[in-house]
Motif scaffolding. Structure first.
Motif, PDB file in Angstrom:
ATOM      1  N   MET A  56       0.818  -1.226   0.000  1.00 45.18           N
ATOM      2  CA  MET A  56       0.000   0.000   0.000  1.00 45.18           C
ATOM      3  C   MET A  56       0.851   1.276   0.000  1.00 45.18           C
ATOM      4  O   MET A  56       0.441   2.281  -0.579  1.00 45.18           O
ATOM      5  N   THR A  57       2.017   1.228   0.660  1.00 50.16           N
ATOM      6  CA  THR A  57       2.841   2.440   0.653  1.00 50.16           C
ATOM      7  C   THR A  57       3.541   2.639  -0.686  1.00 50.16           C
ATOM      8  O   THR A  57       3.938   3.734  -1.048  1.00 50.16           O
ATOM      9  N   ARG A  58       3.635   1.583  -1.449  1.00 55.59           N
ATOM     10  CA  ARG A  58       4.384   1.608  -2.706  1.00 55.59           C
ATOM     11  C   ARG A  58       3.481   1.892  -3.908  1.00 55.59           C
ATOM     12  O   ARG A  58       3.899   2.403  -4.920  1.00 55.59           O
ATOM     13  N   GLN A  59       2.199   1.544  -3.740  1.00 54.04           N
ATOM     14  CA  GLN A  59       1.342   1.492  -4.925  1.00 54.04           C
ATOM     15  C   GLN A  59      -0.030   2.099  -4.604  1.00 54.04           C
ATOM     16  O   GLN A  59      -0.559   1.868  -3.517  1.00 54.04           O
ATOM     17  N   GLN A  60      -0.587   2.857  -5.540  1.00 50.74           N
ATOM     18  CA  GLN A  60      -1.937   3.393  -5.350  1.00 50.74           C
ATOM     19  C   GLN A  60      -2.961   2.368  -5.870  1.00 50.74           C
ATOM     20  O   GLN A  60      -2.629   1.542  -6.712  1.00 50.74           O
ATOM     21  N   PRO A  61      -4.216   2.409  -5.360  1.00 49.59           N
ATOM     22  CA  PRO A  61      -5.235   1.455  -5.836  1.00 49.59           C
ATOM     23  C   PRO A  61      -5.496   1.642  -7.337  1.00 49.59           C
ATOM     24  O   PRO A  61      -5.203   2.720  -7.858  1.00 49.59           O
TER      25      PRO A  61
END
Ligand code: PHE
Length: 344
Positions: free
Chosen positions: A181-186
């Motif tokens: 989640m910190t690396r990638q947006q939904p």
């Protein structure tokens, strides 16, 4: 003529053959009508009378040697052939001992396979983690009991090595979800399989390490109904089409609302038995809607996005599928146990 006899005597004694054809060729070469020894007998007629006696003896000797040698070679060759004939070429070969896949790997792969059919991909992360990824970003209060030494293995500080105080062995693979989640947006739709560690006394029912597969789905308008549907699909694929599910309210710091999921007991079919303690249901996983605090701490806008998460123990699912009664069997590497999964 004497020299010729001596030469042939030598040749005949050193004669070697590999097969029946070569043997016959030798016989023809020396003893047939046009053979070299036979030719000497014809020549013998012209030998001077005073030499006849001596040469005649030598010539007969040569002929006998050649015959004896050919017989000997023939016997040798036939014995070898007989030996070869005894080998049964239709005999099944010695079986090759094949390795077997570990039951936990089999079940983990099956879980991944089922969820990958509805769009989940696999993410992995470190087993040695920091407090933030395992607890902090997942909405655990600072004094939450899971952070206690009794539940979590902390990695001790080595002298002279600069390391933060809060390095530990992950207690769940939710830590991989915080990393994603910190690396990638939904949209995010991941499965996080892996080994986890908890400070428990080892017994038939508990171990200090076990395996999990956790799932996370974040997008716009993800609802509890989506979660329920995904889990119902999973239960039916894993345990058979007649399987029913039941969600009971529960609590996890990182999900709100939270639930525990039971499936209808796959041993008695829901009628009630010793395995399900006569309830007809067995618990298999925890789940819920991702707490907005978790989304925010990972840099995801909780007003725009929502999501669900679930987590299950691979040992638990394996026990239900294969009725393994003692958890310790999974890590003892006893081949008698592992070989039972040869056909799976
Ligand atoms: N992380 C929880 C555990 O280890 C399982 C879980 C995952 C529960 C996701 C809810 C949502 O027990």
């Amino acid at each position: 003529m004497r020299d010729r006899i001596e030469e042939l005597q030598k040749q005949v004694q050193e004669m070697q053959v590999q097969n029946a054809e070569e043997l016959e060729a030798m016989r023809i070469r020396y003893l047939s009508k046009k053979g070299e020894i036979t030719a000497l007998f014809s020549e013998f007629r012209n030998v001077a009378a005073d030499q006849k006696r001596e040469l005649g003896q030598q010539l007969n000797q040569l002929k006998q040697t050649a015959e004896a040698k050919l017989n000997e070679l023939k016997e040798q060759y036939e014995a070898a052939r007989e030996q070869a004939d005894k080998q049964d070429l239709t005999r099944t070969p010695d079986p090759i001992a094949l390795g077997t896949r570990h039951p936990l790997s089999l079940v983990k792969e099956e879980i991944i396979d089922i969820f990958s059919r509805i769009g989940f991909t696999v993410e992995e992360g470190p087993e040695v983690e920091d407090d933030r990824h395992v607890f902090g970003m997942l909405n655990f209060a600072p004094e939450h009991p899971a952070r206690d030494m009794q539940d979590t293995f902390f990695v001790e500080k080595e002298e002279g090595v600069q390391k933060p105080d809060d390095i530990l062995l992950r207690t769940h693979t939710s830590s991989v979800q915080t990393r994603v989640m910190t690396r990638q947006q939904p949209p995010i739709r991941v499965l996080c399989p892996g080994r986890v560690y908890r400070n428990e006394a080892i017994s038939a029912r508990a171990h200090c390490f076990f395996h999990q597969v956790e799932g996370l789905y974040i997008d716009k308008n993800v609802s509890f109904a989506d979660l329920r549907q995904a889990l119902l699909y999973f239960a039916k694929e894993m345990f058979g089409p007649d399987t029913k599910i039941r969600l009971r309210p529960s609590y996890f710091p990182f999900t709100e609302p939270s639930a525990e999921m039971d499936i209808s007991c796959n041993i008695c079919g829901g009628k009630g038995c010793g395995f399900c303690k006569q309830t007809g249901w067995v618990e298999i996983l925890g789940c819920g809607m991702v707490d907005p605090n978790v989304l925010e701490s990972c840099g995801i806008d909780s007003k725009e996005y929502s999501g669900y998460a679930f987590g299950m123990g691979v040992e638990r699912i394996t026990n239900l599928k294969y009725r393994v009664k003692d958890l310790r069997l999974f890590s003892e590497n006893d081949v008698r146990f592992l070989q039972q999964f040869e056909a799976c």
